[in-house]
Scaffold this active site. Structure first.
Site, PDB file in Angstrom:
ATOM      1  N   TYR A  52       0.859  -1.187   0.000  1.00  0.00           N
ATOM      2  CA  TYR A  52       0.000   0.000   0.000  1.00  0.00           C
ATOM      3  C   TYR A  52       0.894   1.235   0.000  1.00  0.00           C
ATOM      4  CZ  TYR A  52      -3.848  -3.122   1.452  1.00  0.00           C
ATOM      5  OH  TYR A  52      -4.785  -4.122   1.537  1.00  0.00           O
ATOM      6  N   HIS A 126      -0.450 -11.984   1.055  1.00  0.00           N
ATOM      7  CA  HIS A 126      -1.465 -11.152   0.410  1.00  0.00           C
ATOM      8  C   HIS A 126      -2.157 -11.850  -0.757  1.00  0.00           C
ATOM      9  CE1 HIS A 126      -2.284  -6.572  -0.221  1.00  0.00           C
ATOM     10  NE2 HIS A 126      -3.386  -7.271  -0.383  1.00  0.00           N
TER      11      HIS A 126
END
Length: 187
Positions: A52, A126
């Site tokens: 991110y 992830h």
């Protein structure tokens, strides 16, 4: 704020987590205010990932928690690894997935530094890395738990078969399933 158990950890968290993907240095004042206000409203669960903002979200979250005087023991931080973008790791020319032991351990160290903490409560691959055997990823997750750098392991965006494959080598305490208007399969 209602509380629920985080997976099978025995730890209660706010029923709503603050997704930290949009925390940025560019919007630092707003980002810090968002984290602090969320905590004041009873949110104690913060979800981020190393990709991110290429690590920026973790840096901003760590700084916001410090600015707000929020004690580490009062919150739960979840972060993720495994998606590698060009620029995040110099030797990767293109977007890739890496859940090898070396990458997972290096990723946790970098996340801890950016978050300015000694441990993360929940660490999750992830996305699946089809080139790394689940046993290798499991071994890395277990090593990090034994070292005290990770309290619990889960997965993010895994299919049921991918979950079963990793869970056959290590216990998983949470599942962060991909769910949106474009991904309705979990219903």
């Amino acid at each position: 704020m209602d509380q629920v158990e985080l997976g099978t950890t025995g730890r209660n968290v706010s029923a709503i987590a603050l997704g930290c993907m949009s925390l940025t240095h560019e919007q630092q004042m707003q980002s810090h205010a968002t984290v602090i206000k969320a905590y004041e409203l009873g949110i104690n669960f913060f979800d981020t990932a190393d990709v991110y903002g290429r690590g920026e979200s973790e840096e901003v979250l760590g700084a916001a928690l410090k600015e707000g005087g929020i004690t580490r023991e009062d919150i739960v931080i979840a972060t993720k690894c495994g998606i590698v973008f060009q620029g995040l790791v110099p030797e990767y020319e293109y977007k890739a997935y890496d859940l090898s032991t070396d990458y997972v351990k290096t990723s946790v160290e970098a996340s801890l530094k950016r978050l300015d903490t000694d441990y993360v409560d929940l660490f999750q691959p992830h996305r699946i890395d089809y080139l790394t055997h689940p046993e290798e990823t499991a071994r890395a997750l277990e090593d990090l738990q034994q070292e005290g750098k990770v309290r619990h392991a889960g997965v993010s965006n895994y299919t049921p078969d991918e979950i079963r494959a990793l869970a056959s080598y290590t216990p998983l305490t949470s599942l962060q399933t991909q769910f949106s208007l474009l991904h309705l399969e979990p219903i």
